[in-house]
Design a protein around this motif. Structure first.
Motif, PDB file in Angstrom:
ATOM      1  N   ILE A 261      40.690  29.943-119.008  1.00 16.51           N
ATOM      2  CA  ILE A 261      39.948  31.104-118.505  1.00 16.51           C
ATOM      3  C   ILE A 261      38.478  30.701-118.420  1.00 16.51           C
ATOM      4  O   ILE A 261      37.881  30.241-119.416  1.00 16.51           O
ATOM      5  CB  ILE A 261      40.098  32.321-119.441  1.00 16.51           C
ATOM      6  N   CYS A 262      37.915  30.876-117.209  1.00 16.82           N
ATOM      7  CA  CYS A 262      36.528  30.545-117.000  1.00 16.82           C
ATOM      8  C   CYS A 262      35.645  31.511-117.783  1.00 16.82           C
ATOM      9  O   CYS A 262      35.876  32.726-117.779  1.00 16.82           O
ATOM     10  CB  CYS A 262      36.176  30.599-115.511  1.00 16.82           C
ATOM     11  N   THR A 263      34.652  30.954-118.433  1.00 16.90           N
ATOM     12  CA  THR A 263      33.765  31.800-119.240  1.00 16.90           C
ATOM     13  C   THR A 263      32.717  32.525-118.389  1.00 16.90           C
ATOM     14  O   THR A 263      31.918  33.287-118.930  1.00 16.90           O
ATOM     15  CB  THR A 263      33.062  30.944-120.305  1.00 16.90           C
ATOM     16  N   HIS A 264      32.740  32.296-117.066  1.00 17.48           N
ATOM     17  CA  HIS A 264      31.809  33.015-116.215  1.00 17.48           C
ATOM     18  C   HIS A 264      32.337  34.433-115.961  1.00 17.48           C
ATOM     19  O   HIS A 264      31.797  35.397-116.486  1.00 17.48           O
ATOM     20  CB  HIS A 264      31.594  32.256-114.900  1.00 17.48           C
ATOM     21  N   LEU A 265      33.378  34.505-115.137  1.00 13.98           N
ATOM     22  CA  LEU A 265      33.940  35.839-114.823  1.00 13.98           C
ATOM     23  C   LEU A 265      35.452  35.879-114.991  1.00 13.98           C
ATOM     24  O   LEU A 265      36.080  36.827-114.536  1.00 13.98           O
ATOM     25  CB  LEU A 265      33.575  36.245-113.399  1.00 13.98           C
ATOM     26  N   GLY A 266      36.032  34.896-115.637  1.00 13.74           N
ATOM     27  CA  GLY A 266      37.455  34.989-115.975  1.00 13.74           C
ATOM     28  C   GLY A 266      38.417  34.343-115.005  1.00 13.74           C
ATOM     29  O   GLY A 266      39.630  34.564-115.147  1.00 13.74           O
ATOM     30  N   CYS A 267      37.917  33.596-114.034  1.00 14.90           N
ATOM     31  CA  CYS A 267      38.852  32.914-113.139  1.00 14.90           C
ATOM     32  C   CYS A 267      39.548  31.776-113.883  1.00 14.90           C
ATOM     33  O   CYS A 267      39.216  31.450-115.016  1.00 14.90           O
ATOM     34  CB  CYS A 267      38.094  32.343-111.932  1.00 14.90           C
ATOM     35  N   THR A 268      40.562  31.212-113.202  1.00 13.46           N
ATOM     36  CA  THR A 268      41.353  30.141-113.803  1.00 13.46           C
ATOM     37  C   THR A 268      40.905  28.802-113.188  1.00 13.46           C
ATOM     38  O   THR A 268      41.173  28.521-112.014  1.00 13.46           O
ATOM     39  CB  THR A 268      42.847  30.367-113.559  1.00 13.46           C
ATOM     40  N   LYS A 279      37.434  22.433-113.068  1.00 14.76           N
ATOM     41  CA  LYS A 279      36.614  23.005-112.015  1.00 14.76           C
ATOM     42  C   LYS A 279      37.096  24.413-111.693  1.00 14.76           C
ATOM     43  O   LYS A 279      38.263  24.621-111.408  1.00 14.76           O
ATOM     44  CB  LYS A 279      36.695  22.142-110.756  1.00 14.76           C
ATOM     45  N   CYS A 280      36.139  25.346-111.751  1.00 11.13           N
ATOM     46  CA  CYS A 280      36.501  26.751-111.447  1.00 11.13           C
ATOM     47  C   CYS A 280      36.398  26.947-109.944  1.00 11.13           C
ATOM     48  O   CYS A 280      35.359  26.676-109.328  1.00 11.13           O
ATOM     49  CB  CYS A 280      35.553  27.703-112.175  1.00 11.13           C
ATOM     50  N   PRO A 281      37.437  27.464-109.298  1.00  7.13           N
ATOM     51  CA  PRO A 281      37.414  27.675-107.852  1.00  7.13           C
ATOM     52  C   PRO A 281      36.585  28.871-107.433  1.00  7.13           C
ATOM     53  O   PRO A 281      36.278  29.004-106.248  1.00  7.13           O
ATOM     54  CB  PRO A 281      38.887  27.881-107.504  1.00  7.13           C
ATOM     55  N   CYS A 282      36.209  29.696-108.357  1.00  7.78           N
ATOM     56  CA  CYS A 282      35.519  30.938-107.965  1.00  7.78           C
ATOM     57  C   CYS A 282      34.041  30.652-107.677  1.00  7.78           C
ATOM     58  O   CYS A 282      33.531  30.971-106.594  1.00  7.78           O
ATOM     59  CB  CYS A 282      35.656  31.977-109.068  1.00  7.78           C
ATOM     60  N   HIS A 283      33.338  30.124-108.614  1.00  3.86           N
ATOM     61  CA  HIS A 283      31.895  29.947-108.442  1.00  3.86           C
ATOM     62  C   HIS A 283      31.433  28.519-108.724  1.00  3.86           C
ATOM     63  O   HIS A 283      30.237  28.262-108.836  1.00  3.86           O
ATOM     64  CB  HIS A 283      31.127  30.913-109.337  1.00  3.86           C
ATOM     65  N   GLY A 284      32.428  27.656-108.881  1.00  2.00           N
ATOM     66  CA  GLY A 284      32.057  26.247-108.984  1.00  2.00           C
ATOM     67  C   GLY A 284      31.672  25.769-110.366  1.00  2.00           C
ATOM     68  O   GLY A 284      31.105  24.669-110.517  1.00  2.00           O
ATOM     69  N   SER A 285      31.925  26.507-111.376  1.00  2.91           N
ATOM     70  CA  SER A 285      31.578  26.034-112.726  1.00  2.91           C
ATOM     71  C   SER A 285      32.460  24.843-113.078  1.00  2.91           C
ATOM     72  O   SER A 285      33.645  24.792-112.723  1.00  2.91           O
ATOM     73  CB  SER A 285      31.783  27.144-113.761  1.00  2.91           C
ATOM     74  N   GLY A 286      31.835  23.895-113.798  1.00  3.72           N
ATOM     75  CA  GLY A 286      32.566  22.691-114.181  1.00  3.72           C
ATOM     76  C   GLY A 286      32.490  22.485-115.686  1.00  3.72           C
ATOM     77  O   GLY A 286      31.528  22.864-116.349  1.00  3.72           O
ATOM     78  N   GLY A 296      27.510  24.844-112.763  1.00  2.00           N
ATOM     79  CA  GLY A 296      27.922  26.178-112.316  1.00  2.00           C
ATOM     80  C   GLY A 296      27.407  27.272-113.226  1.00  2.00           C
ATOM     81  O   GLY A 296      26.633  27.063-114.159  1.00  2.00           O
ATOM     82  N   PRO A 297      27.806  28.471-112.915  1.00  2.00           N
ATOM     83  CA  PRO A 297      27.285  29.636-113.633  1.00  2.00           C
ATOM     84  C   PRO A 297      27.917  29.882-114.997  1.00  2.00           C
ATOM     85  O   PRO A 297      27.506  30.822-115.697  1.00  2.00           O
ATOM     86  CB  PRO A 297      27.621  30.800-112.703  1.00  2.00           C
ATOM     87  N   ALA A 298      28.899  29.125-115.379  1.00  2.00           N
ATOM     88  CA  ALA A 298      29.523  29.401-116.676  1.00  2.00           C
ATOM     89  C   ALA A 298      28.489  29.270-117.778  1.00  2.00           C
ATOM     90  O   ALA A 298      27.808  28.244-117.899  1.00  2.00           O
ATOM     91  CB  ALA A 298      30.678  28.442-116.890  1.00  2.00           C
TER      92      ALA A 298
HETATM   93 FE1  FES Z   1      34.477  30.520-112.932  1.00  2.00          FE
HETATM   94 FE2  FES Z   1      32.655  32.092-111.877  1.00  2.00          FE
HETATM   95  S1  FES Z   1      34.496  32.581-112.699  1.00  2.00           S
HETATM   96  S2  FES Z   1      32.635  30.053-112.111  1.00  2.00           S
END
Ligand code: FES
Length: 340
Positions: A261-268, A279-286, A296-298
């Motif tokens: 679970i991405c610590t930014h907004l919860g994407c996988t 690599k998060c597909p939502c906002h590019g966090s790595g 990225g924004p995480a």
């Molecule tokens: Fe993963 Fe935004 S939710 S980068």
């Protein structure tokens, strides 16, 4: 008022009307005494011997229309007030049958004299009463009228009477639903019934809420030997949402489990084997292989779950507990298995 004629006067008039068929007026004069009075007072057996003059007076009545005296004698004989005329008996050859006993109030019973007109009138009334008596008996109602058997007209009439109320009942049964539907009461009742049914269905649905079947929070992921060093296993990502990582962290060879679970907004995020990063597909966090964020924004590293070696030697993951690096929780021995 005119004086009522006596029987003798009536007889004299009747004989005078006969037109002198008898020449001797002395016989006419004697007749009243011999025909009337003896007829009421003297027994019939003595008439032939004691009153020969009466016989000639009675004989003409046998062949001709009856005279007033004959009528009078017959009426008195029928009334039964006195022993009636013997001459008529002889002429008829049989005795007249008494019709009715005189009532206590009748003139014959009381002994009063009646004129011939009154007697005729009384006779007519008596006959009319006799003729009317059976009708009264027949018309006397003795209960409800019964239909005559075998009379088609009566049967049709009774059938028509019975059919009218039956037809009315059927019409009322057919029209009742229409009347109910078209009435305001029926509309209100229909609305109330529909609302009640809908409320009942909603309550039944509320009593049976949706059940989300989730995987158990504690599960076994195999032997430690199944995870060689420097590798990330994505075998349990789809089923349990975790990666099993075998790598070095702060100089120690560790096996631990990371939440996917991405610590930014919860994407996988996805594990990129070629780039050795998450690599998060939502906002590019790595994230690095140890889970620490680097692009990225995480805002913070990925989180770890609790892991341990079960009594059977298998790795057991418990997702009910999480450990955050920024809070220093990665130092907890429950968040990793140190390999020798
Ligand atoms: Fe993963 Fe935004 S939710 S980068």
């Amino acid at each position: 008022m005119a004086k009522n004629k006596t029987t003798a006067e009536i007889l004299a008039e009747a004989r005078a009307q006969d037109g002198g068929g008898r020449s001797a007026p002395s016989a006419a004069d004697a007749a009243p005494e011999s025909e009337v009075a003896p007829a009421a007072e003297v027994p019939a057996e003595s008439e032939p011997t004691e009153k020969p003059a009466a016989a000639p007076a009675a004989k003409p009545s046998a062949g001709k229309p009856k005279s007033t005296s004959d009528i009078l004698a017959r009426l008195r004989a029928e009334k039964g007030g006195s022993k009636p005329a013997a001459p008529e008996k002889k002429a008829a050859g049989k005795s007249p049958a008494p019709k009715k006993a005189a009532t206590a109030t009748s003139p014959a019973a009381t002994g009063e004299k009646q004129s011939p007109l009154e007697m005729l009138k009384a006779m007519r009334e008596a006959k009319q009463a006799e003729a009317a008596e059976p009708k009264e008996v027949a018309e006397t109602p003795s209960g409800p009228k019964k239909p005559v058997r075998g009379n088609p007209a009566a049967k049709r009439k009774s059938a028509a009477k019975a059919e009218v109320p039956r037809r009315g009942f059927l019409v009322a049964c057919l029209m009742a639903p229409l009347v109910l539907v078209s009435s305001p009461f029926a509309a209100a009742w229909t609305f109330f019934s529909t609302a009640t049914a809908a409320f009942s269905l909603a309550m039944a649905r509320f009593m049976m809420p949706n059940v989300l079947i989730e995987p158990p929070s504690r599960f076994k992921v195999g032997s430690p030997s199944d995870y060689p060093g420097g590798t990330v296993s994505t075998k349990w990502k789809a089923e349990f949402g975790v990666w099993i990582v075998n790598t070095e962290y702060e100089g120690k060879s560790l096996i631990y489990a990371l939440f996917s679970i991405c610590t930014h907004l919860g994407c996988t995020p996805n594990w990129l084997e070629g780039e050795q990063k998450f690599k998060c597909p939502c906002h590019g966090s790595g994230f690095y292989i140890d889970g620490v964020n680097f692009e990225g924004p995480a805002p913070r590293p990925l989180e770890r779950t609790a892991i341990r070696i079960a009594p059977d030697g298998m790795l057991e993951v418990d997702k009910s507990q999480k450990f955050q690096q920024e809070l220093g929780q990665w130092e907890d021995s429950k968040s990793f298995i140190e390999l020798a």
